[in-house]
Design a protein around this motif. Structure first.
Motif: not given
Ligand code: C2E
Ligand code: MG
Ligand code: MG
Ligand code: MG
Length: 297
Positions: A51, A65, A69, A123, A185-186, A209, A245, A264
């Motif tokens: 992203q 980032e 998946r 991450n 993050d977050d 977010r 968004e 997004y």
């Molecule tokens: P994160 O690192 O805070 O990633 C941001 C999440 O928000 C991502 O969800 C992304 O797809 C989503 N997002 C981005 N822009 C928007 C938006 O405009 N609106 C909304 N509603 N959502 C948005 P994703 O990809 O489902 O990942 C969720 C969490 O899973 C991530 O939060 C991260 O904590 C974890 N994660 C993802 N990939 C990895 C990884 O490779 N390793 C580890 N340890 N954790 C991961």
């Protein structure tokens, strides 16, 4: 687990014993997912989507980032919000994490060979930060793929940064000593004290977010984001807003002095080839209109 327990009791002791070990790990669905997850790496079902991060005033791509998946053969794309916690509980996060490190570095090298220098963030979860070989793995992957460490950022959540303070601090300092950038993050969802934040060798802070989401409706969200941006800047941290968004969120964040934006409104996590085209052309060819839900989002 509770349902499985009730079933087991109904079925009597014998069957209960058979399932006991698995039941410790969670519900039956979890057990099945876990069985599949153990094979996901070798079956090449994992992928990194990217992203973009956008410069708030310049509008150009500053990096991407990597988001993990899992393309499950039956369930479709499973969210990391589901399988990352599962992997952590089952002790599989190390293997997944290593795959992510390796794949991100491989991709950065591939992009560089195409003439594109892309900064990439990965991450890291709290569990990964407790793994003694984490930094060595990252260092080795960077060397193997001839990636400049400064091009890689590790995102750790504010709450992960807070936990087990001594060890985590030591590991993040090691990471930074290896030349990698650190991002919190977050931010805003944990309880980091200002004095602790000062001790983290981070260069970036990402506003969660949930605050971005409330920007238009709630004036307190606006005040919080304003304060966080000022705080971050006073600590020389770059500020990224996640989950942008709408155009009005973008405008407010720009006015408050946020450095970079992600969400997004600009682009969803995408496959590497699409991200490369996107970044190169500045604009996405046939970029889908931002929608609230996507099986990839
Ligand atoms: P994160 O690192 O805070 O990633 C941001 C999440 O928000 C991502 O969800 C992304 O797809 C989503 N997002 C981005 N822009 C928007 C938006 O405009 N609106 C909304 N509603 N959502 C948005 P994703 O990809 O489902 O990942 C969720 C969490 O899973 C991530 O939060 C991260 O904590 C974890 N994660 C993802 N990939 C990895 C990884 O490779 N390793 C580890 N340890 N954790 C991961
Ligand atoms: Mg992140
Ligand atoms: Mg985040
Ligand atoms: Mg988040």
């Amino acid at each position: 687990a509770a349902a499985a327990m009730r079933n087991a009791k109904r079925n009597g002791r014998g069957t209960y014993c058979f399932f006991e070990a698995h039941m410790l790990e969670g519900t039956r669905e979890d057990v099945e997912l876990l069985r599949d997850l153990r094979r996901a790496v070798e079956r090449r079902q994992l992928a990194l989507f990217y992203q973009p991060k956008i410069h708030a005033t310049g509008g150009h791509v500053t990096g991407a980032e990597a988001l993990l998946r899992w393309r499950h053969p039956v369930r479709g794309v499973v969210s990391p919000a589901v399988f990352v916690p599962l992997a952590e509980r089952a002790g599989l996060i190390g293997a997944l994490g290593h795959w992510v490190i390796e794949e991100a570095c491989r991709q950065m090298q591939a992009w560089r060979q195409e003439g594109m220098r892309m900064r990439v963030s990965i991450n890291l979860s709290a569990h990964q930060l407790r793994q003694p070989d984490l930094v060595r793995r990252i260092r080795e992957a960077l060397v193997r793929h001839q990636v400049d460490p400064a091009q890689l950022t590790c995102e750790i959540t504010e709450s992960a940064a807070m936990d087990d303070t001594g060890t985590t601090l030591a590991i993040v300092h090691e990471l930074v000593a290896a030349g990698v950038q650190l991002s919190i993050d977050d931010f805003g969802t944990g309880y980091a004290s200002l004095s602790y934040l000062r001790r983290l060798p981070a260069s970036e802070l990402k506003i969660d977010r949930s605050f971005v989401h409330d920007l238009e409706a709630a004036s307190d969200a606006c005040a919080i984001v304003d304060a966080v941006i000022r705080l971050a800047h006073s600590l020389s941290l770059k500020v990224v807003a996640e989950g942008v968004e709408t155009e009005s969120q973008r405008a407010i964040l720009c006015r408050l002095g946020c450095d970079e934006l992600q969400g997004y409104l600009f682009g969803k996590p995408m496959v590497p080839r699409v991200l490369a085209t996107w970044a190169r052309d500045g604009e996405a060819p046939g970029r889908p209109a931002p929608t609230k839900s996507s099986r990839y989002g």
